[in-house]
Scaffold this active site. Structure first.
Site, PDB file in Angstrom:
ATOM      1  N   HIS A 123       0.931  -1.160  -0.018  1.00 14.12           N
ATOM      2  CA  HIS A 123       0.118  -0.008  -0.262  1.00 14.12           C
ATOM      3  C   HIS A 123       0.759   1.196   0.030  1.00 14.12           C
ATOM      4  O   HIS A 123       0.120   2.529   0.031  1.00 14.12           O
ATOM      5  CB  HIS A 123      -0.858   0.103   1.308  1.00 14.12           C
ATOM      6  CG  HIS A 123      -0.386   0.073   2.630  1.00 14.12           C
ATOM      7  ND1 HIS A 123       0.555  -0.805   2.969  1.00 14.12           N
ATOM      8  CD2 HIS A 123      -0.260   0.998   3.542  1.00 14.12           C
ATOM      9  CE1 HIS A 123       1.343  -0.697   4.145  1.00 14.12           C
ATOM     10  NE2 HIS A 123       0.521   0.752   4.313  1.00 14.12           N
ATOM     11  N   CYS A 124       2.213   1.019   0.194  1.00 12.12           N
ATOM     12  CA  CYS A 124       3.049   2.242   0.181  1.00 12.12           C
ATOM     13  C   CYS A 124       3.875   2.585  -1.039  1.00 12.12           C
ATOM     14  O   CYS A 124       3.709   3.517  -2.001  1.00 12.12           O
ATOM     15  CB  CYS A 124       3.810   2.545   1.553  1.00 12.12           C
ATOM     16  SG  CYS A 124       2.975   2.549   2.902  1.00 12.12           S
ATOM     17  N   LEU A 125       4.950   1.785  -1.216  1.00 11.91           N
ATOM     18  CA  LEU A 125       5.979   2.008  -2.184  1.00 11.91           C
ATOM     19  C   LEU A 125       5.449   2.129  -3.608  1.00 11.91           C
ATOM     20  O   LEU A 125       6.089   3.044  -4.391  1.00 11.91           O
ATOM     21  CB  LEU A 125       7.142   0.944  -2.046  1.00 11.91           C
ATOM     22  CG  LEU A 125       7.844   0.563  -0.822  1.00 11.91           C
ATOM     23  CD1 LEU A 125       8.900  -0.351  -0.999  1.00 11.91           C
ATOM     24  CD2 LEU A 125       8.428   1.883  -0.236  1.00 11.91           C
ATOM     25  N   ASP A 143       2.960   6.074  -2.971  1.00 11.27           N
ATOM     26  CA  ASP A 143       3.320   7.180  -2.382  1.00 11.27           C
ATOM     27  C   ASP A 143       4.437   8.048  -3.024  1.00 11.27           C
ATOM     28  O   ASP A 143       4.134   9.481  -3.007  1.00 11.27           O
ATOM     29  CB  ASP A 143       3.954   6.921  -1.026  1.00 11.27           C
ATOM     30  CG  ASP A 143       3.138   6.102  -0.098  1.00 11.27           C
ATOM     31  OD1 ASP A 143       1.692   6.007  -0.352  1.00 11.27           O
ATOM     32  OD2 ASP A 143       3.324   5.542   0.944  1.00 11.27           O
TER      33      ASP A 143
END
Length: 410
Positions: free
Chosen positions: A251-253, A256
């Site tokens: 859900h991040c790399l 974001d």
């Protein structure tokens, strides 16, 4: 607000600390599961949820927030198809909160976003309530640092960064998080806290892209990149190990960094490192399929019609999270070229998008002509895979420690 991978563990932590918690989510299934004491998040055992059922009230109605002291916003911040920030869920949550906001409440945003989101997007919507920031309510940003499946660093032991709109806002947010975190790190503004989260993820994205590009180059040069990484890792200073892989997931790399690159364009700047890293990592599934094709070609086998077993489809070992998982792209690319695909993942029962279900390992290995280790789950015996399948492509370097000379690596 938001009872997913970030919100539910936070809700349970506050309840365990003795707080009365209201959890708001628009997904009725999540609300029903929490009310029944059934966790859908791997980091939250159902037993832990059941132990605090009397202190967590799950609902789909914003009105229940009118009676709380603090609201923590943990809604998704995805990308559009054009890889631009999609603030729809955040703005929807802000509008719902605006209509029930009460004097003296603290609002903390945890959802990852670009610097300026708290000040320029969240606060103006909340002030439409007629209350004024600082006098009527307080606002801070505190980035989530959830790493699904991790046990050595938890919500309690991972330092919590907090940036308030004012000193009082920061003081109140610090007091809130000290209930569930051993260490709170104050920064001067929400923008500094927002940028902190992006720096953490961009650092990983850029370094993963670097080692992935070196893996491709080493392959062409006939050099074993894994041997190189092991040797470089013996340097006791000035080097931090990153391993190559089939791409970034979670859900991040994969998401974001593009929030910052989009924001940078408003300041007449192109973040070339960030965008190049995204391009390199995004192309890794294509390179992995090319690597698989070469392995088959070396044995005079076509890709079309070959039975290929994908071992692991979640984005990291030990969890069932398939968000942005590169294994899904690899499956799509292989099927588009005519390969027959089956998969085994002890944490992922089915892939609805691919109309596949996880098969028993023994049955899958009997069927497979080639196995691809896409995610190396610790509960999967990869020695059995080496013993049973004639061709193995290891995208994670997992079997190197087994001394498997016949395996093709990334």
């Amino acid at each position: 607000m938001g009872l997913g991978y970030v919100g539910l563990p936070l809700a349970v932590a506050f309840a365990e600390a003795g707080a009365e918690v209201v959890g708001v989510d628009l997904d009725q299934r999540k609300v029903a599961a929490i009310s029944a004491g059934e966790s859908y998040i791997e980091d939250v055992p159902s037993e832990a949820l059941q132990a605090v059922r009397g202190r967590i009230e799950a609902t789909t109605r914003y009105a229940h927030l009118a009676r709380v002291d603090a609201i923590v916003v943990c809604v998704p911040t995805p990308l559009t198809r054009n890889r631009e920030p999609e603030l729809g869920p955040l703005l929807g949550a802000a509008r719902g909160l605006r209509d029930v906001l009460q004097p003296g409440q603290l609002v903390v945003l945890e959802s990852t976003s670009f610097p300026g989101t708290t000040r320029e997007y969240l606060v103006p919507v909340l002030e439409e309530s007629g209350l004024a920031l600082g006098r009527g309510f307080n606002v801070a940003f505190s980035p989530e640092r959830v790493d699904p499946g991790r046990t050595d660093y938890t919500l309690r032991t991972t330092p919590k960064v907090v940036g308030g709109m004012t000193k009082e806002c920061g003081d109140r947010a610090q007091e809130l998080y000290e209930l569930v975190c051993d260490s709170v790190v104050r920064v001067s503004t929400p923008e500094s806290a927002e940028m902190t989260k992006l720096l953490e993820n961009i650092f990983r994205s850029v370094n993963i892209a670097l080692v992935n590009e070196l893996a491709i180059l080493s392959d062409r040069m006939g050099i074993d990149i894994w041997e190189v990484i092991e040797a470089a890792s013996t340097k006791p200073y000035g080097f931090m190990r990153f391993d190559p892989g089939p791409g970034m997931g979670g859900h991040c790399l994969p998401v974001d960094p593009f929030y910052l690159s989009w924001r940078a364009r408003e300041f007449d700047m192109t973040t070339e490192f960030i965008e190049l890293a995204g391009k390199v990592n995004g192309n890794m599934p294509h390179y992995c399929v090319e690597r698989i094709e070469r392995v088959l070609n070396d044995t005079a086998k076509p890709l079309k019609g070959t039975h290929i077993a994908i071992l692991g489809v979640s984005y990291k070992p030990g969890v069932g999270d398939i968000r942005e998982s590169p294994a899904l792209k690899i499956i799509d690319l292989l099927r588009a070229r005519g390969a027959e695909i089956g998969y085994h993942d002890p944490h992922v029962d089915a892939l609805s998008s691919a109309e596949l279900v996880s098969r028993e390992l023994d049955e899958l290995l009997d069927w497979a002509e080639l196995a691809v280790i896409a995610t190396a789950h610790p509960t999967v015996d990869h020695q059995v895979v080496l013993d049973r399948v004639p061709l193995v492509v290891d995208l994670r370097g997992e079997t190197r420690k087994l001394g498997a000379a016949a395996v093709a690596y990334l």
